[in-house]
Motif scaffolding. Structure first.
Motif, PDB file in Angstrom:
ATOM      1  N   VAL A  17       1.064  -1.285  -0.054  1.00  9.37           N
ATOM      2  CA  VAL A  17      -0.145   0.134  -0.354  1.00  9.37           C
ATOM      3  C   VAL A  17       0.847   1.062  -0.345  1.00  9.37           C
ATOM      4  O   VAL A  17       0.684   1.938  -0.860  1.00  9.37           O
ATOM      5  CB  VAL A  17      -0.799   0.028   0.986  1.00  9.37           C
ATOM      6  CG1 VAL A  17      -1.597   1.443   1.863  1.00  9.37           C
ATOM      7  CG2 VAL A  17      -2.007  -0.939   1.415  1.00  9.37           C
ATOM      8  N   LYS A  18       2.343   1.264   0.722  1.00  5.40           N
ATOM      9  CA  LYS A  18       2.679   2.523   0.765  1.00  5.40           C
ATOM     10  C   LYS A  18       3.543   2.575  -0.135  1.00  5.40           C
ATOM     11  O   LYS A  18       3.613   3.799  -1.300  1.00  5.40           O
ATOM     12  CB  LYS A  18       4.433   2.388   1.885  1.00  5.40           C
ATOM     13  CG  LYS A  18       5.450   3.720   2.384  1.00  5.40           C
ATOM     14  CD  LYS A  18       6.319   2.742   1.377  1.00  5.40           C
ATOM     15  CE  LYS A  18       7.159   4.437   1.737  1.00  5.40           C
ATOM     16  NZ  LYS A  18       8.500   3.949   0.646  1.00  5.40           N
ATOM     17  N   GLN A  19       3.942   1.144  -1.017  1.00  8.23           N
ATOM     18  CA  GLN A  19       4.240   1.324  -2.398  1.00  8.23           C
ATOM     19  C   GLN A  19       3.485   1.757  -3.244  1.00  8.23           C
ATOM     20  O   GLN A  19       3.980   3.063  -4.441  1.00  8.23           O
ATOM     21  CB  GLN A  19       5.213   0.518  -3.289  1.00  8.23           C
ATOM     22  CG  GLN A  19       5.508   0.539  -4.586  1.00  8.23           C
ATOM     23  CD  GLN A  19       7.053   1.256  -3.984  1.00  8.23           C
ATOM     24  OE1 GLN A  19       7.518   1.688  -3.233  1.00  8.23           O
ATOM     25  NE2 GLN A  19       7.300   2.349  -5.152  1.00  8.23           N
ATOM     26  N   GLY A  66      -3.426  -0.314   8.849  1.00  5.84           N
ATOM     27  CA  GLY A  66      -3.735  -2.033   8.188  1.00  5.84           C
ATOM     28  C   GLY A  66      -4.162  -2.959   8.842  1.00  5.84           C
ATOM     29  O   GLY A  66      -5.031  -1.970  10.447  1.00  5.84           O
ATOM     30  N   GLN A  67      -4.016  -3.600   9.177  1.00  3.78           N
ATOM     31  CA  GLN A  67      -5.435  -4.968   9.284  1.00  3.78           C
ATOM     32  C   GLN A  67      -4.408  -5.222  11.035  1.00  3.78           C
ATOM     33  O   GLN A  67      -5.101  -5.089  12.245  1.00  3.78           O
ATOM     34  CB  GLN A  67      -5.324  -6.068   9.346  1.00  3.78           C
ATOM     35  CG  GLN A  67      -6.077  -6.970   9.827  1.00  3.78           C
ATOM     36  CD  GLN A  67      -5.991  -8.658   9.419  1.00  3.78           C
ATOM     37  OE1 GLN A  67      -5.481  -8.489   8.312  1.00  3.78           O
ATOM     38  NE2 GLN A  67      -6.699  -9.786   9.907  1.00  3.78           N
ATOM     39  N   LYS A  93      -6.427   5.040   5.801  1.00  2.00           N
ATOM     40  CA  LYS A  93      -6.931   3.855   5.695  1.00  2.00           C
ATOM     41  C   LYS A  93      -6.318   2.895   5.018  1.00  2.00           C
ATOM     42  O   LYS A  93      -6.112   3.822   3.678  1.00  2.00           O
ATOM     43  CB  LYS A  93      -8.258   2.982   5.048  1.00  2.00           C
ATOM     44  CG  LYS A  93      -9.003   2.361   5.266  1.00  2.00           C
ATOM     45  CD  LYS A  93      -9.696   2.013   5.402  1.00  2.00           C
ATOM     46  CE  LYS A  93     -11.109   0.209   4.416  1.00  2.00           C
ATOM     47  NZ  LYS A  93     -11.767   0.596   4.398  1.00  2.00           N
ATOM     48  N   ALA A  94      -5.501   1.657   5.033  1.00  2.00           N
ATOM     49  CA  ALA A  94      -4.780   0.963   4.326  1.00  2.00           C
ATOM     50  C   ALA A  94      -5.002  -0.507   4.438  1.00  2.00           C
ATOM     51  O   ALA A  94      -4.225  -1.337   3.180  1.00  2.00           O
ATOM     52  CB  ALA A  94      -2.841   0.524   5.228  1.00  2.00           C
ATOM     53  N   THR A  95      -5.745  -0.630   4.391  1.00  2.00           N
ATOM     54  CA  THR A  95      -6.515  -1.983   3.836  1.00  2.00           C
ATOM     55  C   THR A  95      -8.221  -1.986   3.446  1.00  2.00           C
ATOM     56  O   THR A  95      -8.627  -0.946   3.995  1.00  2.00           O
ATOM     57  CB  THR A  95      -6.905  -2.707   5.187  1.00  2.00           C
ATOM     58  OG1 THR A  95      -7.140  -4.520   4.738  1.00  2.00           O
ATOM     59  CG2 THR A  95      -7.372  -2.445   6.596  1.00  2.00           C
ATOM     60  N   ARG A  96      -8.531  -2.717   1.898  1.00  2.00           N
ATOM     61  CA  ARG A  96      -9.698  -2.892   1.783  1.00  2.00           C
ATOM     62  C   ARG A  96     -10.731  -3.886   2.215  1.00  2.00           C
ATOM     63  O   ARG A  96     -12.369  -3.868   2.404  1.00  2.00           O
ATOM     64  CB  ARG A  96     -10.184  -2.691   0.340  1.00  2.00           C
ATOM     65  CG  ARG A  96      -9.548  -0.930  -0.061  1.00  2.00           C
ATOM     66  CD  ARG A  96      -9.416  -1.411  -1.710  1.00  2.00           C
ATOM     67  NE  ARG A  96      -9.206   0.232  -2.088  1.00  2.00           N
ATOM     68  CZ  ARG A  96      -8.935   0.421  -3.283  1.00  2.00           C
ATOM     69  NH1 ARG A  96      -8.829  -0.527  -4.150  1.00  2.00           N
ATOM     70  NH2 ARG A  96      -8.331   1.520  -4.132  1.00  2.00           N
ATOM     71  N   GLN A  97      -9.784  -4.529   2.681  1.00  2.00           N
ATOM     72  CA  GLN A  97     -10.733  -6.201   3.375  1.00  2.00           C
ATOM     73  C   GLN A  97     -10.610  -6.320   4.756  1.00  2.00           C
ATOM     74  O   GLN A  97     -11.363  -6.829   4.867  1.00  2.00           O
ATOM     75  CB  GLN A  97      -9.841  -6.840   2.735  1.00  2.00           C
ATOM     76  CG  GLN A  97      -9.178  -7.707   1.440  1.00  2.00           C
ATOM     77  CD  GLN A  97      -8.443  -8.509   0.778  1.00  2.00           C
ATOM     78  OE1 GLN A  97      -7.159  -8.824   1.764  1.00  2.00           O
ATOM     79  NE2 GLN A  97      -8.266  -9.540  -0.072  1.00  2.00           N
TER      80      GLN A  97
END
Length: 132
Positions: A17-19, A66-67, A93-97
């Motif tokens: 996500v960072k990248q 993230g999670q 927010k770094a997660t969609r799942q």
């Protein structure tokens, strides 16, 4: 928008996500531009000092949530340093799942923002976009 230096705090589980954020900033259609001022390699003996230096040289800090961010002591420490140095920062927010978690050094009342181009651009301008 003028180019600014951004330090990105992230758990290793969220490095993709960072990248992606860094890659998006290079896109000519992207509404924000920044120099990635994050730690680029493991520095086991002196990472806190290097984080303090890089955060100090940065204009803004993005904290990817993230999670497992609530367990990431490095992210917790980097956010604490940003607060000590009075650097502007935002939780993104770094997660969609999964459900994103905050670092322990973040207040539960701090807003968390979606990781979208308009949102990141607004944050870097100092605007307050909608939260998630």
């Amino acid at each position: 928008m003028a180019k600014i230096k951004v330090f990105i705090c992230f758990d290793i589980a969220d490095r993709d996500v960072k990248q992606n954020v860094v890659t998006q900033a290079a896109d000519p259609h992207c509404p924000f531009t920044f120099t990635d001022n994050s730690i680029q390699q493991a520095l086991p003996d002196k990472w806190v000092a290097e984080a303090r230096r890089l955060i100090g040289e940065s204009d803004f800090v993005i904290v990817l949530c993230g999670q497992y961010t609530h367990q990431a002591t490095g992210v917790e420490t980097e956010l604490r340093i940003a607060k000590e140095l009075s650097k502007p920062y935002a939780l993104v927010k770094a997660t969609r799942q999964f459900t994103p978690t905050r670092p322990r050094s973040a207040s539960p009342s701090e807003p968390m923002y979606p990781a979208t181009w308009p949102t990141v651009a607004a944050l870097l301008r100092g605007d307050k976009p909608p939260t998630i």
